[in-house]
Design an enzyme around this catalytic site. Structure first.
Site, PDB file in Angstrom:
ATOM      1  N   GLY A  81      78.429  78.263  57.895  1.00  0.00           N
ATOM      2  CA  GLY A  81      79.119  78.837  59.055  1.00  0.00           C
ATOM      3  C   GLY A  81      78.810  78.089  60.341  1.00  0.00           C
ATOM      4  CG  MET A 109      72.305  73.766  62.252  1.00  0.00           C
ATOM      5  SD  MET A 109      71.196  74.696  61.148  1.00  0.00           S
ATOM      6  CE  MET A 109      69.651  74.507  62.008  1.00  0.00           C
ATOM      7  CD  GLU A 110      69.280  78.002  63.072  1.00  0.00           C
ATOM      8  OE1 GLU A 110      70.403  78.007  62.540  1.00  0.00           O
ATOM      9  OE2 GLU A 110      68.238  78.245  62.443  1.00  0.00           O
ATOM     10  CG  ASN A 111      71.660  71.778  65.274  1.00  0.00           C
ATOM     11  OD1 ASN A 111      70.992  71.687  64.270  1.00  0.00           O
ATOM     12  ND2 ASN A 111      72.984  71.785  65.262  1.00  0.00           N
ATOM     13  CG  HIS A 133      73.223  84.446  62.975  1.00  0.00           C
ATOM     14  ND1 HIS A 133      72.604  85.396  62.191  1.00  0.00           N
ATOM     15  CD2 HIS A 133      72.725  83.258  62.576  1.00  0.00           C
ATOM     16  CE1 HIS A 133      71.779  84.804  61.347  1.00  0.00           C
ATOM     17  NE2 HIS A 133      71.832  83.496  61.567  1.00  0.00           N
ATOM     18  CD  GLU A 134      74.275  79.972  63.756  1.00  0.00           C
ATOM     19  OE1 GLU A 134      73.121  79.509  63.786  1.00  0.00           O
ATOM     20  OE2 GLU A 134      74.787  80.444  62.714  1.00  0.00           O
ATOM     21  CG  HIS A 157      68.923  81.327  64.526  1.00  0.00           C
ATOM     22  ND1 HIS A 157      67.895  81.901  63.816  1.00  0.00           N
ATOM     23  CD2 HIS A 157      69.942  81.188  63.628  1.00  0.00           C
ATOM     24  CE1 HIS A 157      68.285  82.109  62.557  1.00  0.00           C
ATOM     25  NE2 HIS A 157      69.524  81.685  62.419  1.00  0.00           N
TER      26      HIS A 157
END
Ligand code: B3K
Ligand code: ZN
Length: 857
Positions: A262, A264-266, A298-299, A302
């Protein structure tokens, strides 16, 4: 093949050397990309003088230690690592490698999507970019220089803040990014290409200005409003609910078309599957809008739960994922209807996690071992993980939980920690003793709860006796600490007791309630207070009463589902033995009618309450799933409800036509589905809705009715949909998905035909999911056709994908792993395909682990 190695939690040890600073330079080009990495090492333990760096699919050009070249005889190179002896306790290494992102179809490491460079490093993708200590407990400060053709790559991004932007003598552009926050390599990101940018701003609670930027492919500028609004809401919510502010001057989101998951929380540079960014009412359904809101949240969340505080090792994955899913669920519940959100979350848990926990791939939310960590981004780690955080929240209460979270952030900011440290912080904040509760982290399986009751008229006491068992946890496993939120109702549906919380801690335990004037009806596990199955419930005889009266909306819905299930399962048995069906009980049907007429109920909630349990949920109640009987019985039930309430359904449908809200659309489209189920005479109505609708929700809902039919309406609408949307990849995914999930008899052939469609490609994960995963996961009657064609089709695709994208290939194995739940014919066919998959030449660890466990566990 040699069996791949298994990694065990018990073997965890810190690295002898850690990395404190990283200086990366990327020279981007069309043929090879050169990566120069300067690493500052520092000794942490005396275990060894050896430094072993992970690296895969890299061409090593040179290694320097403290500026001096390291000759080949002084290092060891394998296809997995680079090893050398540390010259001292603190030293610098410079490593030059070459990679070919344009050939990277696995979409892990640095790759290209629509001509743009992008990265995906979690869990172990960084080692495909350069040699590194690629594990989450190595946290370093990163500076990243990106060099490339300024015309080809006008946008060049990495984590943190842009500190310089220069033109080199050779005409190329160089941009330097600095991230002040130490981070593990899995949070590294780089993006370069031709992208448009939509900008906004957020002022934090302490008054700092944060630039918000969403980067998309040119032409998508008008589809970012919802994502941007969702981001601002998330930032505000985390400040208000958890006191957490954002910590950089810029927050960037990049949407890419080819992405394995879905999003990515970089750190500071989230990379998203475009499905979770791009939306307009023309192209996205209400469900898509909700999905965007929750994934953006959500991301973003994080940043604190995952990035500022990360995982010590990958066995701790649920530390960040379970907690962040819980936080995004809380957020969505606050933004929308809390009851509807809870119902959706539980449905998702039951649809994806319960089967996993009951099958060969069952694992605790903290697994003890793995072959390929990418296989452990599971419904168990995420969704059951979130339930376990939720139970702590329930036990601690909102204030106790918040105190615990504050302690967690205070104690561990900047660290890589374990779930144990999280639970300790919640204990410290709430005053709870969570010793027994910790069993939830190590036991797999869904606990089964049987409840019995007794009422004593003379003493006016009522007793509830609970028995818990968990077969998957094994003989002698300790009982779990289970919060039971509950209430009691009287025979008229009035509340006798509300908001009670029982602590079920023993294998068998009785709770006594005093001063209960008459025999009550218990409403147990309100709001689904624990991820369990009730196998025996004293309320089973009184579900109609709870369906009508329960003040807990979740349990009201649940009573309806259980009541419907009773009728459906009875019919499945009758059908299997060739007898006439008796249909849903009067109790259910009458309550259905009353609720349909209820003017005061939120339409979104009403739509949930009046939806019958799905085919797969009905199947879960059976030891051996009878897919055909379930399909037929459910269809007959829909038809009879449609016929019985035809007049009301028609009038509600007509009334809601002009309403422009999500809830109204959900209810209207539910009415349409009952009407079409009642008779093909309503297909023209569906067709009319399709051609007149002004948003994707209504268009999809009507097309979903038409694709199951054999009429011209079907062909006409599908063609129209394709003609209108063929340029929009996300909408085209819907076109593939609808055909893959159709119940009409030619579906298997249709799906095979679609594989050859010019718009189909195995290289795009969204397209693979829309056709192949949808067919295998959401079309039980065709996937499980006893001729074995569905299984063979899936295995062929897995074998094909094994070489191009192992992660996506491995994700497709699970449906075959459910073989024990099917009849002998199907069992044999499914096992044969799993064996054939295991014989794949050059089988990836990903696919090997999934197929092997599916056969043997
Ligand atoms: N953390 C990522 C998932 C990475 C999956 C790697 N195979 C997205 C998320 O959970 O937010
Ligand atoms: Zn996550």
């Amino acid at each position: 093949m040699t069996k791949p190695a298994t990694i065990h939690l018990k073997d965890y040890a810190p690295t002898p050397f850690t990395i404190t600073e990283v200086n990366l330079t990327f020279e981007l080009a069309e043929d090879v990309t050169v990566v120069t990495s300067e690493l500052s090492f520092k000794r942490q333990t005396d275990a060894t003088d050896q430094v072993r760096l992970n690296g895969e699919a890299l061409v090593l050009k040179s290694v320097f230690l403290d500026g001096a070249v390291l000759s080949k005889s002084n290092y060891t190179l394998t296809d997995k690592d680079l090893t050398f002896i540390a010259p001292s306790d603190e030293f610098k290494a410079t490593i030059v490698t070459e990679i070919k992102p344009q050939e990277n179809t696995a979409l892990e490491g640095l790759y290209k999507s629509s001509g743009n460079f992008c990265t995906q490093c979690e869990a172990e993708g960084f080692r495909k970019i350069t040699y590194y200590l690629d594990r989450p407990d190595v946290m370093a400060r990163f500076t990243t220089s990106i060099i490339g053709d300024g015309m080809e790559y006008p946008v060049m991004l990495s984590n943190g803040n842009l500190v310089s932007d220069t033109k080199l003598e050779d005409g190329r552009v160089k941009k330097v990014w600095e991230d002040p926050h130490p981070k593990p390599a899995y949070l590294f990101a780089l993006v370069a290409g031709k992208l448009a940018c939509v900008e906004d701003e957020f002022v934090t609670a302490s008054g700092r200005k944060v630039a918000l930027q969403i980067f998309i492919e040119l032409g998508n500028e008008d589809k970012c409003d919802h994502a941007m609004t969702s981001l601002k809401k998330s930032m505000k919510w985390d400040e208000e609910k958890y006191g957490r502010e954002y910590d950089l001057d810029v927050f960037m989101i990049v949407a890419v078309g080819d992405f394995n998951m879905g999003a990515m929380e970089n750190k500071g540079l989230n990379i998203f599957n475009s499905k979770y960014v791009l939306a307009s009412s023309q192209t996205a359904t209400d469900t898509d809008f909700d999905g965007i809101e929750s994934v953006i949240a959500h991301e973003y969340f994080h940043n604190w739960t995952g990035n500022r505080i990360t995982c010590r090792d990958w066995f701790q994955l649920t530390l960040k994922e379970g907690l962040t899913v819980f936080r995004d669920q809380q957020f969505s519940a606050d933004m929308n209807s809390a009851a509807v959100k809870r119902i959706d979350d539980v449905q998702r848990l039951r649809a994806a996690q319960f089967p996993e926990d009951a099958g060969p791939l069952a694992h605790p939310i903290q697994p003890q071992s793995y072959v390929e960590i990418n296989n452990f981004y599971t419904a168990t780690v995420y969704e059951k993980g979130a339930e376990i955080i939720r139970m702590m929240h329930t036990l601690a209460g909102p204030e106790g939980f918040r105190k615990g979270m504050d302690i967690y952030f205070d104690r561990h900011d900047g660290q890589a920690v374990t779930t144990e440290e999280f639970v300790s912080a919640i204990e410290a904040g709430s005053g709870l003793d969570l010793k027994q509760f910790r069993n939830w982290y190590i036991q797999p399986g869904t606990p089964e709860i049987a409840v019995e009751d007794a009422y004593n008229e003379t003493s006016s006491t009522y007793e509830l006796t609970f028995t818990q068992k968990n077969v998957k946890a094994g003989e002698g496993a300790d009982p779990l600490h289970i919060p039971v939120a509950m209430g009691l109702l009287d025979e008229d549906g009035n509340s006798l007791l509300d908001d009670d919380l029982l602590h079920l801690t023993k294998a068998k335990q009785t709770f006594t309630f005093e001063n209960i004037p008459s025999k009550p009806i218990p409403s147990l596990f309100r709001k689904f207070s624990a991820p369990i199955k009730i196998t025996r419930n004293p309320a089973d005889e009184k579900l109609g009463l709870l369906f009508r009266n329960d003040s807990d909306e979740f349990n009201r819905w649940e009573a309806g589902q259980q009541l419907a299930l009773q009728g459906l399962l009875a019919d499945v048995e009758l059908y299997a033995s060739g007898q006439a069906l008796t249909g849903l009980s009067n109790d259910y049907t009458e309550a259905f009618g009353e609720i349909l007429d209820d003017q005061n109920m939120d339409p979104a909630f009403k739509a949930e309450v009046l939806t019958l349990p799905s085919e797969s949920y009905i199947g879960q109640q059976m030891k051996i799933v009878d897919v055909d009987a379930i399909h037929t019985v459910r269809k007959v039930a829909l038809k009879s409800l449609g016929k019985r309430f035809e007049t009301q359904l028609k009038s509600i449908y007509a009334d809601l036509k002009s309403h422009n809200s999500m809830g109204a659309r959900a209810l209207k489209n539910l009415c349409l589905s009952y009407l079409v189920a009642s008779s093909d005479d309503y297909l023209p109505l569906a067709s009319e809705q399709y051609f007149s609708s002004e948003n994707m929700t209504d268009r999809m809902a009507s097309l979903a009715r038409l694709v199951n039919s054999e009429t011209d309406h079907r062909a006409e609408a599908l063609q129209n949909f394709y003609d209108n949307w063929k340029e929009d990849q996300l909408v085209l995914d819907k076109w593939f998905m609808l055909q893959a999930t159709s119940s009409r008899s030619s579906t298997m052939d249709d799906v095979k035909g679609l594989l050859a469609h010019p718009d189909f490609t195995m290289l795009n994960p969204n397209r693979v999911r829309s056709l192949i995963a949808a067919f295998a996961g959401a079309n039980p009657i065709h996937f499980h056709n006893e001729n074995g064609g569905g299984y063979q089709f899936l295995a062929d695709r897995i074998i094909e994908l094994n070489s191009t994208n192992p992660q996506i290939a491995a994700r497709l194995v699970a449906p075959l792993g459910q073989w024990r739940r099917h009849n002998e014919t199907r069992q044999g066919l499914m096992q044969a395909e799993l064996r054939r998959i295991l014989e794949t030449e050059n089988i990836s660890n990903d696919v090997y682990e999934m197929a092997n466990k599916s056969l043997s566990n």
